[in-house]
Design a protein around this motif. Structure first.
Motif, PDB file in Angstrom:
ATOM      1  N   GLY A 124     -40.911  98.917  58.550  1.00  0.00           N
ATOM      2  CA  GLY A 124     -40.495  97.726  59.296  1.00  0.00           C
ATOM      3  C   GLY A 124     -39.186  97.934  60.032  1.00  0.00           C
ATOM      4  N   TRP A 125     -38.585  96.834  60.440  1.00  0.00           N
ATOM      5  CA  TRP A 125     -37.342  96.853  61.207  1.00  0.00           C
ATOM      6  C   TRP A 125     -36.156  97.130  60.293  1.00  0.00           C
ATOM      7  N   LYS A 126     -35.244  97.981  60.755  1.00  0.00           N
ATOM      8  CA  LYS A 126     -34.077  98.344  59.960  1.00  0.00           C
ATOM      9  C   LYS A 126     -32.825  98.310  60.835  1.00  0.00           C
ATOM     10  N   CYS A 127     -31.754  97.713  60.298  1.00  0.00           N
ATOM     11  CA  CYS A 127     -30.493  97.610  61.019  1.00  0.00           C
ATOM     12  C   CYS A 127     -29.754  98.943  60.975  1.00  0.00           C
ATOM     13  N   GLY A 128     -29.329  99.408  62.145  1.00  0.00           N
ATOM     14  CA  GLY A 128     -28.631 100.687  62.234  1.00  0.00           C
ATOM     15  C   GLY A 128     -27.247 100.671  61.616  1.00  0.00           C
ATOM     16  N   THR A 129     -26.566  99.517  61.575  1.00  0.00           N
ATOM     17  CA  THR A 129     -25.207  99.470  61.038  1.00  0.00           C
ATOM     18  C   THR A 129     -25.147  99.132  59.552  1.00  0.00           C
ATOM     19  N   THR A 130     -26.018  98.229  59.086  1.00  0.00           N
ATOM     20  CA  THR A 130     -25.949  97.820  57.681  1.00  0.00           C
ATOM     21  C   THR A 130     -27.004  98.498  56.813  1.00  0.00           C
ATOM     22  N   GLY A 131     -28.055  99.050  57.449  1.00  0.00           N
ATOM     23  CA  GLY A 131     -29.153  99.654  56.697  1.00  0.00           C
ATOM     24  C   GLY A 131     -30.117  98.647  56.109  1.00  0.00           C
ATOM     25  N   GLU A 132     -29.891  97.350  56.386  1.00  0.00           N
ATOM     26  CA  GLU A 132     -30.747  96.305  55.825  1.00  0.00           C
ATOM     27  C   GLU A 132     -32.075  96.220  56.573  1.00  0.00           C
TER      28      GLU A 132
END
Length: 110
Positions: free
Chosen positions: A77-85
């Motif tokens: 799925g979608w993953k945040c590049g800065t937080t890893g969430e």
């Protein structure tokens, strides 16, 4: 890397999943879709979280009071590049921060 068609399909499925989760949730969160932008409004305080499709760089952007987040699609799925969430984790966190109480949407990851 995913094709533009795969990206558009993944974004559409994700936005529909978020809308479905909002329809089922216990919190008073309104949403409005205008093309590639999904605006979530917390009725208790009027604050907003905005999700927008960024087709040129194949990202999903989330704008919240705590900042802006850029997510790329990585299986599953979608993953945040800065937080890893993951998107569900990030969205529940920023909504909880802005609501002032725990918000937990059941968002199915594509």
């Amino acid at each position: 890397m995913m094709s533009q068609t795969e990206f558009e399909s993944a974004i559409e499925q994700t936005l529909v999943a978020i809308e479905d989760a909002l329809d089922e949730c216990a919190w008073d969160i309104d949403y409005e879709r205008n093309g590639a932008v999904l605006t979530l409004t917390l009725e208790d305080n009027g604050s907003q979280v905005i999700l927008s499709r960024q087709s040129a760089n194949r990202e999903l952007w989330v704008a919240a009071k705590s900042g802006g987040y850029h997510l790329a699609f990585e299986n599953p799925g979608w993953k945040c590049g800065t937080t890893g969430e993951s998107l569900p984790t990030l969205l529940n966190r920023v909504l909880s921060e802005q609501q002032g109480e725990a918000v937990s949407l059941e968002i199915s990851q594509q």
